[in-house]
Enzyme design. Structure first.
Site, PDB file in Angstrom:
ATOM      1  N   THR A  12      11.818 -19.631  -4.103  1.00 18.29           N
ATOM      2  CA  THR A  12      11.611 -20.674  -3.189  1.00 18.29           C
ATOM      3  C   THR A  12      11.003 -21.970  -3.965  1.00 18.29           C
ATOM      4  OG1 THR A  12      11.779 -19.575  -0.949  1.00 18.29           O
ATOM      5  CG2 THR A  12      10.675 -21.600  -0.940  1.00 18.29           C
ATOM      6  N   THR A  86       9.098 -15.419  -3.122  1.00 20.99           N
ATOM      7  CA  THR A  86       8.212 -14.459  -2.192  1.00 20.99           C
ATOM      8  C   THR A  86       8.800 -13.138  -1.640  1.00 20.99           C
ATOM      9  OG1 THR A  86       8.872 -15.887  -0.448  1.00 20.99           O
ATOM     10  CG2 THR A  86       7.028 -16.394  -1.611  1.00 20.99           C
ATOM     11  N   ASP A  87      10.158 -13.197  -1.455  1.00 18.57           N
ATOM     12  CA  ASP A  87      10.915 -12.108  -0.721  1.00 18.57           C
ATOM     13  C   ASP A  87      10.508 -10.645  -1.433  1.00 18.57           C
ATOM     14  OD1 ASP A  87      11.727 -13.695   1.200  1.00 18.57           O
ATOM     15  OD2 ASP A  87      13.964 -13.643   0.588  1.00 18.57           O
ATOM     16  N   LYS A 158       4.460  -8.999   2.067  1.00 13.00           N
ATOM     17  CA  LYS A 158       4.560 -10.039   2.659  1.00 13.00           C
ATOM     18  C   LYS A 158       4.771  -9.670   4.072  1.00 13.00           C
ATOM     19  CE  LYS A 158       7.958 -13.838   2.871  1.00 13.00           C
ATOM     20  NZ  LYS A 158       9.235 -14.436   2.220  1.00 13.00           N
ATOM     21  N   TYR A 282      -2.171  15.354  12.860  1.00 15.68           N
ATOM     22  CA  TYR A 282      -1.348  16.067  13.761  1.00 15.68           C
ATOM     23  C   TYR A 282      -0.640  17.070  13.390  1.00 15.68           C
ATOM     24  CZ  TYR A 282      -2.650  11.772  16.553  1.00 15.68           C
ATOM     25  OH  TYR A 282      -3.382  10.712  17.114  1.00 15.68           O
TER      26      TYR A 282
END
Length: 338
Positions: A12, A86-87, A158, A282
């Site tokens: 970007t 950024t992805d 992210k 658990y």
């Protein structure tokens, strides 16, 4: 005079508007010109373009290329900044933490949520902060600098698809903050505990990308795993619920996992963002441990994926992979119970 290397990979931050939407087009020199960055505090900046693509298009082969460039650059430069989309930035920073080990100099990854060509872009601040930290950092390592925060590269995720505060440090404190005046304010608590290099600088780019992440949902049919094995996947990550567990009522996924856990590594992480996995908490978790799964403990999803790929590049022995997954290389994991 200290020298800083800035590597461009697109994303970007490098995008311009086209008829088909924003597309990564600017090289790193054009990005720095748009940001008004030439020299910073008398430091010498050198640049190199590696890729110019949307980070959605990044593949594991690209991480190897980036890692080799970083390793080479660390011999000649005092710090490195990587401009990245950024992805998949958190995947890249995590894999770099395993491929480039024991750096004594800062390697900073950054990007932007708004293209450098758009009004109000966060690219200028992120680039200036990244260069500042690369020049002045007291510690070495792989870092993500974004929105005024300095974070451990193998601890980021992210968490927002549009906001400029898109990245958070998961289960690990921020390392430092950079204010509007360009002052680095370190987190005093982290400087004492932050891992120092455990040896000399090392490049290790072995990996196997055949890892699949399977998100558990109510009603999941275990036969999907047969299909993954038939496709040749060598590692399976189960994104479970809460502190971890595998369903066995009505649709018995646990039985299937038990039957394959000696054949391929099965790692259990959690769909929750914070807190990590504790399979001793658990009954469903204890049964998963008995079935032979490997806990991701408090690692991020991105670190879990890239670390398993990296581990598979070294061995297919499940016991050896478990040992690698539970070894702390760059503060990506801490020893919680189980």
């Amino acid at each position: 005079m200290k020298k800083i290397l800035v590597l461009g990979t697109g994303g970007t931050i490098a995008s311009v508007k086209t008829e088909e939407g924003f597309k990564s087009s600017l090289d790193i020199n054009e990005i720095l010109r748009h940001a008004g960055i030439k020299l910073h505090n008398g430091y010498e900046i050198h640049t190199k373009n590696i890729l110019n693509i949307d980070s959605t298009l990044i593949q594991p082969e690209d991480w190897e290329i980036i890692a080799k460039e970083v390793y080479s650059g660390l011999r000649d430069y005092d710090g490195i900044v990587i401009s990245h989309g950024t992805d998949t930035l958190a995947h890249a920073s995590s894999m770099l933490s395993f491929m480039v080990q024991n750096p004594t100099k800062p390697v900073v990854i950054t990007g932007a949520m708004k293209p450098i060509t758009e009004p109000g872009s966060d690219a200028v601040k992120n680039l200036r902060d990244s260069l500042l930290f690369a020049m002045e950092a007291k510690i070495g390592g792989i870092f993500v600098v974004f929105n005024g925060k300095v974070m451990n590269g193998c601890r980021v995720s992210k968490i927002n698809s549009v906001d400029v505060d898109a990245f958070k440090s998961i289960n690990y404190p921020d390392i430092a903050y950079i204010d509007e005046g360009g002052q680095i304010k370190y987190n005093a608590n982290i400087l004492d505990s932050y891992s120092r290099p455990r040896g000399s600088l090392k490049l290790d780019t072995q990996y196997d990308p055949r890892v699949f992440v399977l998100k558990l949902i109510p009603g999941l049919d275990s036969r999907v795993i047969d299909g993954l094995l038939d496709m040749g996947y060598k590692g399976l990550i189960l994104e479970s619920y809460g502190t971890g567990g595998i369903p066995y009522r009505k649709r018995n996924l646990l039985e299937k996992i038990k039957s394959i856990s000696r054949e391929i590594p099965v790692v259990v992480t959690t769909q929750a963002l914070y807190g990590g996995v504790d399979l001793s908490r658990y009954e469903v978790g204890m049964k998963a441990l008995e079935a032979g799964v490997i806990s991701a403990k408090d690692m991020t999803k991105e670190a879990t994926v890239t670390k398993l790929m990296w581990a598979l590049g070294h061995t297919e022995d499940v016991d050896e992979i478990k040992q690698i997954m539970h070894t702390n290389y760059a503060d990506e994991i801490k020893n919680i119970s189980q």
